[in-house]
Motif scaffolding. Structure first.
Motif, mmCIF file in Angstrom:
data_model
loop_
_atom_site.group_PDB
_atom_site.id
_atom_site.type_symbol
_atom_site.label_atom_id
_atom_site.label_comp_id
_atom_site.label_asym_id
_atom_site.label_seq_id
_atom_site.Cartn_x
_atom_site.Cartn_y
_atom_site.Cartn_z
ATOM 1 N N ALA A 51 -24.642 -48.653 -24.857
ATOM 2 C CA ALA A 51 -25.103 -50.017 -24.961
ATOM 3 C C ALA A 51 -23.396 -50.866 -25.381
ATOM 4 N N GLY A 52 -22.197 -50.307 -24.773
ATOM 5 C CA GLY A 52 -20.917 -50.955 -24.887
ATOM 6 C C GLY A 52 -20.639 -51.060 -26.172
ATOM 7 N N SER A 53 -20.823 -50.009 -27.311
ATOM 8 C CA SER A 53 -20.031 -49.489 -27.795
ATOM 9 C C SER A 53 -18.441 -49.105 -28.133
ATOM 10 N N TYR A 54 -17.224 -50.308 -28.683
ATOM 11 C CA TYR A 54 -16.190 -49.322 -29.086
ATOM 12 C C TYR A 54 -14.974 -50.330 -27.835
ATOM 13 N N GLU A 55 -16.042 -51.031 -26.632
ATOM 14 C CA GLU A 55 -15.124 -51.410 -25.504
ATOM 15 C C GLU A 55 -14.234 -51.905 -26.189
ATOM 16 N N PRO A 56 -12.875 -52.449 -25.415
ATOM 17 C CA PRO A 56 -11.499 -53.007 -26.044
ATOM 18 C C PRO A 56 -11.969 -54.787 -25.578
ATOM 19 N N ALA A 57 -12.270 -55.562 -26.587
ATOM 20 C CA ALA A 57 -11.667 -57.216 -26.947
ATOM 21 C C ALA A 57 -10.192 -57.817 -25.986
ATOM 22 N N GLY A 58 -10.937 -58.502 -24.811
ATOM 23 C CA GLY A 58 -9.825 -58.937 -23.699
ATOM 24 C C GLY A 58 -10.110 -57.753 -23.045
ATOM 25 N N ALA A 59 -10.429 -56.869 -22.648
ATOM 26 C CA ALA A 59 -10.463 -56.069 -21.610
ATOM 27 C C ALA A 59 -10.969 -56.485 -20.014
ATOM 28 N N GLU A 60 -11.120 -56.217 -19.249
ATOM 29 C CA GLU A 60 -11.643 -56.349 -18.077
ATOM 30 C C GLU A 60 -12.373 -54.742 -17.946
ATOM 31 N N VAL A 61 -13.980 -54.947 -19.090
ATOM 32 C CA VAL A 61 -14.479 -53.872 -18.773
ATOM 33 C C VAL A 61 -15.652 -53.334 -17.607
ATOM 34 N N THR A 62 -15.696 -52.379 -16.665
ATOM 35 C CA THR A 62 -16.902 -51.462 -16.269
ATOM 36 C C THR A 62 -17.390 -51.088 -17.167
ATOM 37 N N ALA A 63 -18.881 -50.943 -16.874
ATOM 38 C CA ALA A 63 -19.326 -49.834 -18.295
ATOM 39 C C ALA A 63 -20.747 -49.100 -16.897
ATOM 40 N N VAL A 64 -20.496 -47.634 -17.385
ATOM 41 C CA VAL A 64 -20.912 -47.004 -15.684
ATOM 42 C C VAL A 64 -21.862 -46.245 -16.766
ATOM 43 N N ASP A 65 -23.100 -45.772 -16.498
ATOM 44 C CA ASP A 65 -24.698 -44.998 -17.330
ATOM 45 C C ASP A 65 -25.015 -44.568 -16.132
ATOM 46 N N PRO A 66 -26.021 -43.707 -16.424
ATOM 47 C CA PRO A 66 -26.908 -43.121 -15.638
ATOM 48 C C PRO A 66 -28.383 -44.170 -16.065
ATOM 49 N N SER A 67 -28.300 -44.447 -17.068
ATOM 50 C CA SER A 67 -29.932 -45.210 -17.971
ATOM 51 C C SER A 67 -30.035 -46.006 -18.037
ATOM 52 N N GLN A 68 -31.148 -46.400 -16.993
ATOM 53 C CA GLN A 68 -31.448 -48.437 -16.488
ATOM 54 C C GLN A 68 -31.745 -48.823 -17.938
ATOM 55 N N VAL A 69 -32.487 -48.010 -19.088
ATOM 56 C CA VAL A 69 -32.469 -49.212 -20.167
ATOM 57 C C VAL A 69 -31.313 -49.205 -20.805
ATOM 58 N N MET A 70 -30.289 -47.827 -21.309
ATOM 59 C CA MET A 70 -28.943 -48.195 -21.585
ATOM 60 C C MET A 70 -28.628 -49.714 -21.079
ATOM 61 N N LEU A 71 -28.445 -49.569 -19.945
ATOM 62 C CA LEU A 71 -27.379 -50.489 -18.859
ATOM 63 C C LEU A 71 -28.116 -51.907 -19.221
ATOM 64 N N ASP A 72 -29.202 -51.659 -19.394
ATOM 65 C CA ASP A 72 -30.407 -53.416 -19.863
ATOM 66 C C ASP A 72 -29.877 -54.112 -21.245
ATOM 67 N N GLN A 73 -28.964 -53.008 -21.811
ATOM 68 C CA GLN A 73 -28.719 -53.590 -23.091
ATOM 69 C C GLN A 73 -27.496 -53.762 -23.130
ATOM 70 N N HIS A 74 -26.623 -53.626 -22.508
ATOM 71 C CA HIS A 74 -24.843 -53.382 -22.570
ATOM 72 C C HIS A 74 -24.946 -54.681 -21.841
ATOM 73 N N PRO A 75 -23.674 -55.806 -23.028
ATOM 74 C CA PRO A 75 -23.510 -57.257 -22.756
ATOM 75 C C PRO A 75 -22.698 -57.700 -21.580
ATOM 76 N N GLY A 76 -22.004 -56.565 -20.784
ATOM 77 C CA GLY A 76 -21.143 -56.921 -19.875
ATOM 78 C C GLY A 76 -21.810 -57.102 -18.979
ATOM 79 N N ARG A 77 -21.293 -57.503 -17.999
ATOM 80 C CA ARG A 77 -21.261 -58.201 -16.367
ATOM 81 C C ARG A 77 -21.379 -56.929 -15.780
ATOM 82 N N ARG A 78 -20.023 -56.117 -15.450
ATOM 83 C CA ARG A 78 -19.281 -55.105 -14.445
ATOM 84 C C ARG A 78 -20.405 -53.683 -15.031
#
Length: 258
Positions: A51-78
């Motif tokens: 769900a995107g915990s501990y990602e640094p503010a101000g950085a361009e973050v790309t989230a990688v996960d195999p679970s669509q349920v988890m990615l759906d809870q991730h607030p990011g765009r990438r």
């Protein structure tokens, strides 16, 4: 956080990930430690992002996960649905790669750690050392099955350090009021383990069968009611934090000053 694993791991997090963010709220003290290790990184890949915990503010973050349920809870765009063992990025694509309580879910931890080194110039990995003592009273007194499970799936800290050629290993003591509800979070608040929603947000509890977990929880409930738990764990009741073996491993380029 934490979900790139064997063939069953994405399915497991598709099941237990519902409502995950309510229990697994990032703790500001751990956030500060991880943020310091990522300082200066402008592009970051979060492997096992959840769900995107501990990602640094101000950085361009790309989230990688195999679970669509988890990615759906991730607030990011990438967001990229992929495995740690095969990251779909070119060599050196990121300033830093982060992985928070996820290496134990990977089918091939060494391959995944090699992928972190391949795609990023700095690696920041938060993990647990299965050789550390003491362990949580839950594993000692109620659910030794947790210890067996965790020790079977967590890569020894020394192997993580060696695989990353890490230059820094930082301990993180778990505060008594820790907000991120992973397994040891409630070491001084035992009554919270009685809540099924709290247990559901921990992959360890969720992996064990109800036939194993529920009798242990009933023993805990009885010990809390009788005062036995408090007598047995009196030394914990006035402690602010405990070192249960959680470590932040940093490798590659060092964080920038400032």
């Amino acid at each position: 956080m934490g979900h790139l694993g064997n063939a069953s791991a994405p399915a497991a997090y598709d099941r237990i990930g519902v409502g995950y963010r309510r229990i697994r709220r990032p703790d500001p003290r751990l956030d500060a430690l991880i943020g310091s290790a990522l300082r200066g990184a402008r592009t970051v890949v979060n492997v096992g992002a959840g769900a995107g915990s501990y990602e640094p503010a101000g950085a361009e973050v790309t989230a990688v996960d195999p679970s669509q349920v988890m990615l759906d809870q991730h607030p990011g765009r990438r967001k990229v649905k992929a495995s740690a063992s095969r990251l779909p990025f070119a060599d050196g694509s990121f300033d830093a790669a982060m992985a928070v309580l996820t290496v134990h879910h990977w089918p091939d931890p060494h391959q995944g750690l090699a992928e972190l080194r391949r795609v990023a110039r700095r690696q920041v990995v938060f993990t647990w050392d299965p050789a550390h003592r003491p362990q949580l009273w839950m594993t000692e007194d109620y659910l030794p099955e947790i210890r067996a499970l965790e020790e079977s799936r967590f890569t020894p800290l020394a192997e993580v350090v060696e695989a990353l050629d890490a230059h820094t290993v930082l301990p993180f003591r778990i505060p008594y009021d820790f907000t991120d509800g992973f397994q040891v979070a409630y070491w001084r608040r035992p009554e919270l383990y009685l809540d099924p929603a709290v247990r559901q947000a921990s992959s360890t509890f969720a992996t064990l069968s109800p036939e194993v977990v529920e009798p242990a929880i009933e023993r805990l409930r009885a010990d809390l009611a009788s005062g036995e738990w408090h007598r047995r764990n009196a030394d914990l009741l006035d402690r602010e934090s405990v070192d249960y073996g959680y470590r932040l491993v940093v490798a590659g380029e060092r964080p920038t000053a400032g």
